[in-house]
Design an enzyme around this catalytic site. Structure first.
Site, PDB file in Angstrom:
ATOM      1  CE  LYS A   1      -3.907   2.001   2.678  1.00 54.64           C
ATOM      2  NZ  LYS A   1      -5.356   1.468   3.797  1.00 54.64           N
TER       3      LYS A   1
ATOM      4  CB  SER B   1      -8.700   1.105   5.397  1.00 52.29           C
ATOM      5  OG  SER B   1      -9.558   1.796   5.578  1.00 52.29           O
TER       6      SER B   1
ATOM      7  CB  SER C   1      -8.002   3.260   2.864  1.00 50.58           C
ATOM      8  OG  SER C   1      -7.734   2.822   3.554  1.00 50.58           O
TER       9      SER C   1
END
Lengths: 490, 495
Positions: free
Chosen positions: A85, A184, A160
């Site tokens: 990420k 997330s 996210s």
């Protein structure tokens, strides 16, 4: 030689077995993943690091040629291409947080988790798309564009960590890392049909994770199987002297736990009424109840529990998280970090300078920073930030009480399956409510896993959420892996 | 109307730890080097420059030092204290917040004893709190640019906040000197004001004498010498009285001291004051201090300046003024004690030696130190120099003028006192046999004056002594010489 179909591999173990058999080399595998990722249209990656990845893969080739077998014991992630990420810092590799603010930020160091994965033989194919500064649940808030759902391109992948979930599902990397502040990791895992774990707060070092809300953020794995997540956890977890909030606890043995059948007869599974009274879509409710029935069929006891304060969780979360964020993101002011716009560069007063420099944030980030600044300001802090911290303690207390009666708590990850891109874009409050079922675990610092439990009536994946007491990751892996095996057999 | 001043001081003392408060970077220049010699941003790392993703880890030495400061000022030490973020935007603050302590500081409610003048009675000044925090960087404005040097970012500080119990500039000065002595005795701060190790903000208000409520207070920021603090406070008190007597009102504001003009100047008003939005830093866990740790540190506490001062007065018979001056820094007090020890070993009476040493250290040596701005331990002077100096003067081997000359040589070259005395021929001639011919020669050269002396004009003795001194190059022991001249004048008249 025929191009490898990366989507066919269900686990790291399968890949290692294929290495052992000499079916392909790590560099061949890596090239295949890179091709899949670079040809993909999901917009899952922001930055590719193909040179670094190929260099590491070729080095792995040499090891494999010399050793003939994968050195699993010392390198449990040998030759495995991962995705990171883009809020995990990587030395010399652009780390953007999907923000214009950090468009050109090249960190001088790597996150502890990144180093640990590399030391275990893994390498990264690139940096994965996300909601800007991890603020969002649909991955639509990215300065680099929305990520598409891996099987339904008109849908969101969840956020996210949307890039992290979509890339794994689409075979663009073997497994990935995400971060979970209010759901997330679990929400996109659920939407995309992959496994994701938010560990106990303090289990995994946050050093090198660009902070959104420090008291809630936790890095965790996303994978195609429960066991893949376990392999990553065993490598990542453990005390880090660079993170004062990382716990001085022995490393877990999550992989061993996956291979160990749970003590079904003694297992009490809590069913929180609040998680089912929420407006669940019929498809989600059906799949989750089926999963619970399966647990019962194995001999587990289903026990109704209540988490009365979880109805405050969203309100508490959006005060605590935004307050911390307003401080964490203050460094992106165009002086040392962040983009200095042309207007900012010409400002003659310091205040004007900051005003222009801070304009590079996207609208959702701005909204949260303003909320957080307000919630902490003098005259309002008692009513908002402090009150929220008090209620947060009540939420945690609900779980403590529940875990005196049950071993784990099960329920849905989200009220619905993945929604359409743009469907909720104009309505931040509805989006915030989407986190209703994931936020409580963050507020209480507890481990929680999302495991696929089938598709809804719309053909989109549904995730089952398993939550355990603090530091109960091994139990979650044991139950999650058993459930996964059971589901594959039926 | 009579006014009284109410003053509270906030002192920032830089802690003399090797590394910074939240990372492993050096916190100060190597011994003997100054901050200015360190290249900009050389002592930095991703953590103290606030790189995204970095986290602070507390340097436990900082906690020890803060506890020591608390024990020495009779504070209570909190079992649990909390770091908080102080949020504000400024280019020298890389994270956009300073890690400090807010509502749960490590030390609370202590006191310090001060004496404004050597003759005034002791007064207890309350310490409200001592907390730990990180320093910010430094903005440098040059060539049309503003540059930031982050060497200082993350350097550990303690902030010591007094109660508003000081009532004059002199008391404020005494409080600062006393606090400075405490931190330097403890060895927790270098206390070097030029290097910014010890900085002070003063809160000043005035009110009609006897009134209970405080007047509106004004904060004077960052004054960097004891003398300037006193001057700034004096000016501010008079300014505030003037405003009130002129029918005006004091505005709550922050002012700065202009040391060239000796005035305070407004920086910003209350309306422009920042809202720091303090909240507990989620990256740091609360600081837990056990009683055992406090006890261990208490047992390691060195003798504090108050105690040393009292000992100098009672054991050595020094005056309060001398004792206070000698204990103003730990180095000076140690230097004094070591020199006295060396002196006693030569058989000189301790009390007598102490008095003479004190005179040198507070007089001529003090003057040299003040003029050069050098600390005694950084000067060329050693305890042996001082012990020798006192010995040769007490023994009468060198005149006081000669001794001053010897000191000044030793100060600039480091040469030993006996060597200087020998090289410059500073030894007094105390041998009568050696002086006699010179005396006789002088008396013979001035027969008229000799006759006048003998006739009763005894004032002329000084004239003859002066002439002999001139002839001997000033080396004659004056007491001996006077006796000899008088004797010879009479003898030569008899013959």
């Amino acid at each position: 030689m025929k191009a490898l179909d990366t989507a066919r591999f269900q686990s790291i173990r399968e890949i290692h077995d294929a290495f052992d058999r000499g079916e392909f080399l790590p560099s061949e595998l890596t090239r295949a993943y890179l091709q899949a990722a670079q040809a993909g249209t999901l917009n899952a990656f922001i930055t590719f690091t193909e040179e670094n990845a190929m260099r590491a893969a070729v080095a792995a080739d040499q090891v494999l040629k010399a050793e003939k077998k994968v050195p699993r014991a010392i390198l449990p992630l040998f030759g495995i291409p991962l995705g990171l990420k883009d809020n995990l810092v990587t030395e010399g590799v652009r780390t953007t947080c999907a923000s214009r603010m950090l468009e050109n930020y090249h960190p001088p160091y790597s996150a502890t988790v990144v180093k640990r994965l590399e030391n275990a033989g893994a390498f990264s194919l690139g940096k994965l798309n996300m909601d800007e500064f991890a603020m969002g649940g649909s991955n639509e808030n990215s300065a680099f564009g929305a990520v598409q759902h891996p099987t339904h391109p008109d849908r969101v992948p969840g956020g996210s960590s949307g890039g992290s979930a979509a890339a794994v599902r689409a075979g663009q990397c073997v497994a990935s890392l995400g971060s979970d502040t209010g759901g997330s990791i679990r929400l996109p895992a659920s939407y995309c049909g992959v496994v994701g774990l938010k560990p106990t707060y303090g289990r995994v070092s946050r050093f090198g994770l660009i902070a959104f809300a420090s008291s809630l953020d936790q890095i965790g794995p996303l994978g195609r199987s429960v066991e893949d997540c376990a392999v990553l956890m065993d490598v990542m977890a453990g005390h880090d002297p660079l993170d004062s909030t990382s716990l001085m606890i022995e490393k877990p043995s999550c992989v061993d736990a996956c291979r160990r059948a749970p003590d079904w007869a003694g297992l009490r599974v809590g069913i929180p009424e609040e998680f089912f009274s929420a407006q669940l879509s019929p498809g989600v409710e059906t799949r989750v109840r089926e999963a619970l029935k399966w647990f019962e069929a194995q001999g587990a006891k289903l026990v109704p529990v209540t988490l009365p304060n979880s109805r405050h969780a969203v309100a508490v979360y959006y005060l605590v998280a935004v307050s911390e964020a307003s401080s964490n993101l203050a460094r992106f002011d165009g002086v040392r970090y962040g983009n200095r716009s042309a207007e900012a560069a010409q400002a003659s007063k310091l205040k004007d300078f900051y005003e222009h420099a801070r304009a590079a944030f996207g609208p959702e980030v701005k909204r949260r920073l303003i909320l957080g600044t307000f919630a902490l300001s003098s005259g309002y802090q008692d009513a908002y930030y402090r009150k929220a911290c008090q209620v947060r303690a009540l939420v945690a207390h609900d779980f403590e009480r529940a875990f005196q009666e049950v071993d784990l708590i099960a329920g849905p990850v989200a009220p619905t399956t993945a929604f359409r891109i743009g469907e909720k874009a104009g309505d931040p409050l509805t989006l915030y409510l989407n986190d209703l079922l994931t936020i409580p675990a963050n507020l209480a610092g507890l481990p929680a896993m999302s495991v696929p439990c089938g598709d809804g009536e719309d053909g989109l994946p549904v995730g089952l959420q398993l939550m355990g007491p603090s530091l109960s990751e091994e139990m979650l892996f044991s139950v999650g892996a058993a459930y996964e095996r059971g589901r594959r057999q039926t | 109307m009579n006014f009284e001043a109410v003053i509270g001081l906030e002192v920032h003392a830089q802690l003399a730890t090797d590394s910074k408060i939240f990372c492993g970077c050096p916190a100060r220049p190597p011994a003997g080097r100054s901050v200015a010699e360190i290249p900009p941003n050389a002592n930095t790392c991703p953590i103290c420059t606030g790189h995204p993703g970095t986290l602070p880890v507390l340097n436990e030495k900082v906690v020890d030092y803060a506890i020591l400061a608390g024990i020495a000022t009779r504070c209570s030490i909190r079992g649990k204290s909390v770091f908080a973020r102080k949020n504000y935007f400024y280019p020298d603050l890389p994270k956009g917040y300073q890690i400090s302590q807010y509502d749960e500081p490590i030390c609370e409610k202590g006191w310090l004893e001060i004496q404004a003048l050597p003759t005034s009675p002791d007064k207890r000044i309350g310490i409200n709190r001592i907390h730990m925090e990180e320093d910010a960087g430094k903005n440098v404005h040059a060539h049309g640019y503003s540059l930031v040097n982050l060497n200082r970012a993350g350097v550990p500080l303690i902030e010591i906040v007094s109660e508003p119990e000081l009532s004059s500039a002199a008391e404020a000065g005494a409080y600062l000197r006393s606090l400075h002595a405490v931190v330097t005795y403890l060895g927790i701060s270098d206390g070097n004001m030029q290097e910014g190790n010890f900085r002070c903000d003063a809160n000043v208000s005035v009110r009609p004498a006897g009134q209970k409520e405080f007047g509106t207070r004004v904060e004077i920021k960052n004054v960097n010498s004891f003398r300037f603090v006193e001057k700034a406070i004096d000016y501010e008190i008079q300014r505030q009285i003037g405003v009130i007597e002129g029918g005006g009102k004091i505005v709550q504001e922050t002012r700065t001291f202009d040391s060239n003009k000796n005035v305070t100047i407004s920086m910003r008003s209350k309306e422009e004051a920042e809202d720091y939005r303090y909240f507990p830093d989620p990256d740091l866990i609360p600081v837990r201090v056990t009683e055992a740790r406090v006890n261990r540190l208490r047992s390691e506490l060195p003798e504090l300046p108050d105690a040393v001062k009292r000992r100098f007065m009672t054991e050595l018979g020094l005056s309060a003024e001398d004792a206070a001056a000698l204990t103003s820094t730990r180095d000076l007090a140690l230097f004094f004690e070591e020199a006295l020890q060396a002196l006693s070993e030569t058989g000189i009476d301790r009390a007598k030696g102490a008095k003479a040493l004190a005179n040198w250290l507070t007089g001529e040596v003090g003057r040299l130190l003040n003029e050069s701005g050098v600390e005694i331990r950084n000067s060329r002077l050693t305890v042996v120099h001082l012990a020798d100096l006192v010995r040769v003067t007490l023994e009468g081997a060198v005149s006081s003028t000669g001794a001053k000359q010897a000191l000044s040589e030793a100060w600039s070259t480091g040469e030993s006192i006996p060597a200087v005395v020998a090289r410059l021929g500073l030894k007094q001639v105390s041998d009568l046999g050696e002086l006699e011919p010179a005396v006789e020669k002088v008396i013979a050269a001035f027969p008229g004056q000799a006759a006048e002396f003998r006739a009763g004009k005894e004032k002329l003795l000084g004239f003859f002594v002066g002439q002999v001194m001139k002839a001997t190059g000033g080396k004659a022991n004056p007491a001996l010489l006077q006796e000899l001249v008088a004797k010879k004048l009479k003898q030569m008249g008899d013959s």
